[in-house]
Write an enzyme that holds these catalytic residues in place. Structure first.
Site, PDB file in Angstrom:
ATOM      1  N   THR A 149      18.152  14.226  -6.043  1.00 42.01           N
ATOM      2  CA  THR A 149      19.200  14.486  -7.044  1.00 42.01           C
ATOM      3  C   THR A 149      19.804  13.176  -7.530  1.00 42.01           C
ATOM      4  OG1 THR A 149      19.621  16.539  -5.873  1.00 42.01           O
ATOM      5  CG2 THR A 149      21.245  15.874  -7.513  1.00 42.01           C
TER       6      THR A 149
ATOM      7  N   LYS B 195      38.813   5.274   4.515  1.00 42.37           N
ATOM      8  CA  LYS B 195      40.180   4.812   4.798  1.00 42.37           C
ATOM      9  C   LYS B 195      41.193   5.931   4.586  1.00 42.37           C
ATOM     10  CE  LYS B 195      38.918   0.437   2.669  1.00 42.37           C
ATOM     11  NZ  LYS B 195      39.122  -0.257   1.387  1.00 42.37           N
TER      12      LYS B 195
ATOM     13  N   HIS C 290      24.261  24.460  -6.546  1.00 41.19           N
ATOM     14  CA  HIS C 290      23.544  23.259  -6.979  1.00 41.19           C
ATOM     15  C   HIS C 290      22.994  23.560  -8.376  1.00 41.19           C
ATOM     16  CE1 HIS C 290      21.414  19.581  -6.896  1.00 41.19           C
ATOM     17  NE2 HIS C 290      20.752  19.692  -5.751  1.00 41.19           N
TER      18      HIS C 290
HETATM   19  N1   CP Z   1      16.748  19.063  -4.115  1.00 41.04           N
HETATM   20  C1   CP Z   1      17.695  18.241  -3.627  1.00 41.04           C
HETATM   21  O1   CP Z   1      18.900  18.478  -3.782  1.00 41.04           O
HETATM   22  O2   CP Z   1      17.206  17.165  -2.951  1.00 41.04           O
HETATM   23  P1   CP Z   1      18.098  15.953  -2.408  1.00 41.04           P
HETATM   24  O3   CP Z   1      18.970  16.529  -1.299  1.00 41.04           O
HETATM   25  O4   CP Z   1      17.140  14.935  -1.913  1.00 41.04           O
HETATM   26  O5   CP Z   1      18.958  15.466  -3.535  1.00 41.04           O
END
Ligand code: CP
Length: 310
Positions: free
Chosen positions: A59, A87, A136
Site C-alpha cells: 500500500t 513521545k 481498506h
Molecule cells: N494489501 C496490503 O494492504 O498490503 P500491505 O500490508 O503490504 O500494504
C-alpha cells in the site's frame, strides 16, 4: 447531483455509491492509457504525505510510486517509532502539523476509525490506507479493477472470500462494495473468524445472497473469484487462539482441480502459507497482477482528490 472529487477524503467504502465506484475504475483505466509525460504534470506542484503507523509493503510503496509518477513530492514515515507519536503526540496534533507540509495525507493506523478522526481535524485530503480490522477502501478499488480486467464485469459474479473474515479489513470493504453489483458471496472461515454481523446485516438489507462455509472445497466449483486472506496474527490478543486457526486454509493445485477454467484467485497479500507457491504458475493466479493494479487505481484516486484528473 454530480459528485465533487476535488478535496474529497477516502475513508470508508460505505461512503461510495455504485456510480462512484464505477467512476474510479473507469478513471484508473484512463490513467493506464495516459502517457508518462502527461501523468508527470498532474501532481507536479503537490506534496503527498504517507503516515504509516502500521507495517506495509504494497500500500505504501504503490501509493508512493503512483504519486511520484504523477510528479508529486513524497514525505512521511513508514515506522511510527521514528515519529513523535512515540513521545505521546496525539493523532490530532500530528495531522494539524502534517497538513502544513502536505496536500494529501495517506495514513494507515491500528485504531479503527482513526482516519475519520484525522479527516475531522483537517481540510486537507485524508486517504485511509487501512485502519485496524475495519476498512481498506483503496485495496477494494484495486480488487474490483482486477476482477473487471479478468472477467470484463463486476456484476453477478460468484465470489468466495476465504480466511480471516473477522479481522480482515480488505474483505470487510470488498463485501460492502460487492453489494452494489448483485454478486453472490460465499464466506469461508473458521467459526471463530466469521464475517462480522454488521456486514452480513448490510448484505441482507441489500438482498445480496450470501452463505457461510468452513471448507474451501465446498465453494470451488461455482466460484468465479476466490479471494484468499491471511489469518491476521497481529489482531489476536491470545497467541494460543491464533495457533488454533493459523493453518485453516492452504490452497493447493489439487484443491483447484474442480475450479472453473476462468476462476480468478486474488489475495491482498502478504501471504504467509495460505496459497502454495505451486499455485502461482496457474492462469487462475492473479494476486501479483492485483498488486500491480494498485498503481493506476491509486493514481486515479490521487488525481481525482487533488482535482487534477485530465
Ligand atoms: N494489501 C496490503 O494492504 O498490503 P500491505 O500490508 O503490504 O500494504
Amino acid at each position: 447531483m454530480k459528485p465533487i472529487w476535488k478535496g474529497r477524503s477516502i475513508i470508508s467504502i460505505n461512503d461510495f455509491t455504485r456510480e462512484e465506484i464505477i467512476f474510479i475504475l473507469e478513471s484508473a483505466k484512463k490513467m493506464e492509457q495516459l502517457s508518462s509525460e502527461k501523468k508527470l504534470q498532474l501532481l507536479k506542484d503537490k506534496v503527498v504525505a504517507t503516515l504509516f503507523f502500521e507495517p506495509s509493503t504494497r500500500t505504501r510503496l504503490s501509493f508512493e510510486s503512483a504519486a511520484v509518477q504523477l510528479g508529486a513530492k513524497i514525505i512521511g514515515f513508514a515506522d511510527p517509532g521514528s515519529s513523535s507519536a512515540t513521545k505521546g503526540e496525539t493523532l490530532y496534533d500530528t495531522i494539524r502539523m502534517v497538513e502544513q507540509y502536505a496536500d494529501v495525507i495517506i495514513m494507515r493506523h491500528p485504531r479503527e476509525g482513526a482516519p475519520r478522526v484525522a479527516a475531522d481535524a483537517t481540510q486537507k485530503v485524508i486517504i485511509n490506507a487501512g485502519d485496524g480490522a475495519n476498512q481498506h477502501p483503496t485495496q477494494t478499488f484495486l480488487d474490483l479493477y482486477t476482477i473487471k480486467k479478468r472477467h470484463k464485469r463486476i456484476t453477478h459474479l460468484n465470489i468466495a472470500l476465504v480466511g480471516d473474515l473477522k479481522y480482515g479489513r480488505t474483505v470487510h470493504s470488498l463485501a460492502i462494495a460487492l453489494s452494489h453489483f448483485g454478486c453472490t458471496i460465499s464466506f469461508i472461515s473458521p467459526e471463530s473468524l466469521r464475517m462480522p454481523s454488521s456486514i452480513c446485516e448490510e448484505l441482507t438489507r441489500k438482498k445480496i445472497a450470501y452463505s457461510h462455509y468452513e471448507k474451501i472445497e465446498e465453494v470451488i466449483p461455482a466460484a468465479d473469484v476466490l479471494y484468499m486472506t491471511r489469518i491476521q496474527k497481529e489482531r489476536f490478543g491470545d497467541p494460543m487462539e491464533y495457533d488454533k486457526v493459523k493453518d485453516s486454509y492452504i490452497l493447493t493445485r489439487e484443491i483447484l482441480h474442480h475450479a472453473k477454467k476462468n476462476l480468478t484467485i486474488l489475495h491482498p497479500l502478504p501471504r504467509v502459507n495460505e496459497i502454495e507457491k505451486s499455485v502461482d504458475d496457474l492462469s487462475h493466479a492473479a494476486y501479483f497482477e492485483q498488486a500491480g493494479n494498485g498503481i493506476p487505481v491509486r493514481q486515479a484516486i490521487l488525481a481525482l482528490v487533488a482535482g487534477a484528473f485530465p
